[in-house]
Design an enzyme around this catalytic site. Structure first.
Site, PDB file in Angstrom:
ATOM      1  N   LYS A  47      25.730  22.644  11.921  1.00 21.13           N
ATOM      2  CA  LYS A  47      26.485  23.904  11.821  1.00 21.13           C
ATOM      3  C   LYS A  47      25.637  25.056  11.283  1.00 21.13           C
ATOM      4  CE  LYS A  47      31.068  21.890  11.435  1.00 21.13           C
ATOM      5  NZ  LYS A  47      32.379  21.969  10.819  1.00 21.13           N
ATOM      6  N   ASP A  65      36.409  27.049  11.475  1.00 21.30           N
ATOM      7  CA  ASP A  65      36.769  26.205  10.333  1.00 21.30           C
ATOM      8  C   ASP A  65      37.435  27.062   9.255  1.00 21.30           C
ATOM      9  OD1 ASP A  65      35.840  23.720  11.223  1.00 21.30           O
ATOM     10  OD2 ASP A  65      33.817  24.079  10.477  1.00 21.30           O
TER      11      ASP A  65
END
Length: 285
Positions: free
Chosen positions: A75, A111
């Site tokens: 990420k 997220d």
């Protein structure tokens, strides 16, 4: 059906290990529910370096991908390899959704939006703090930014690499009260909430990031891991009567936001929820 002949939308997930991912089921079911056809490919690449990630990302355009999700451990690593970052992804310093648009790769972070919405759904509009946040990696950073949206919520971060937690705290200075703790014990002492933003407890790992003795019935406990749904941390919290939020909520909410970015269509929540539950049912058994 005319659209049956259309080429399916190509989507995927880059990360490792990802065999247990519910993302293919969720995105393919959401596409079907809105009259599209999607193929969601798991791209499991352990130990990829920057050159390998760059090659992988640059292949998305010619192959015809509409976008990919990115998960542990990439990420943060993909950041410098993208053409553009959304303000949200830049604020977090991590990307979990890459959209291919006009030949350019644009990084987003769903997220953060997903976790904030899931938290409100589970624990109400003003979750109680202080909150002990375990992990300052890709998910931990996204959770920290999400928690910073709740005014006056003290965030206590702890990471095996204290420098990572310090960096997150510095990035949120002026936006949230963030205290970097050296140990999980220090972070959890007097906390009202706990969030696990690490892969600890994700199958095949059976560990817990918080020793069970530190949990209290009055707490709320959330886990970003969803394979298994009831991680050792959540099982321990539920046993003593603490309120819990499994990784299901974050997984579904981040996927809803990612689907909208990939397709420009609002994802049907019910279809994604059903697909998620079907996909993780074998793991919960």
């Amino acid at each position: 059906m005319a659209h049956g002949q259309a080429r399916p939308i190509l989507l995927g997930l880059i990360g490792s290990p990802i065999a247990h991912s519910a993302s293919p089921a969720m995105h393919e079911a959401a596409a079907e529910a809105v009259g599209l056809k999607a193929h969601y490919q798991l791209i499991d690449v352990p130990g990829a370096d920057a050159a390998q990630l760059r090659a992988l990302l640059s292949a998305l355009r010619p192959i015809g991908f509409s976008g990919v999700n990115v998960t542990f451990p990439y990420k943060e690593a993909v950041l410098p390899l993208l053409d553009e970052l959304s303000p949200g992804a830049r604020a977090v310093g991590a990307v979990n959704t890459v959209v291919v648009r006009d030949g350019r790769l644009i990084g987003h972070n769903t997220d953060t939006t997903g976790f904030a919405r899931a938290l409100v759904q589970a624990f109400g509009p003003a979750p109680e703090g202080p909150v002990a946040l375990i992990g300052a990696g890709g998910v931990g950073k996204a959770v920290a930014v999400a928690l910073a949206r709740f005014p006056g919520l003290e965030i206590r971060m702890v990471d095996a690499d204290p420098a990572k937690a310090e960096a997150v705290a510095a990035s949120l200075a002026g936006h949230a009260e963030v205290r970097v703790c050296r140990t999980v014990e220090e972070a959890v002492d007097g906390a009202k909430g706990i969030v696990n933003g690490t892969p600890v407890g994700m199958l095949p790992d059976r560990g817990t990031p918080v020793p069970p003795a530190l949990l209290r019935p009055g707490m709320w406990v959330a886990d970003a891991v969803y394979s298994p749904l009831w991680t050792p941390l959540l099982a321990g919290a539920a046993r003593i009567g603490a309120r819990t939020m499994t990784g299901r909520e974050l997984a579904i909410h981040q996927a809803l936001d990612a689907f909208a970015l990939f397709t420009g269509r609002e994802a049907p929540a019910a279809a994604m929820e059903r697909a998620f539950d079907r996909a993780v049912a074998p793991l919960a058994a």
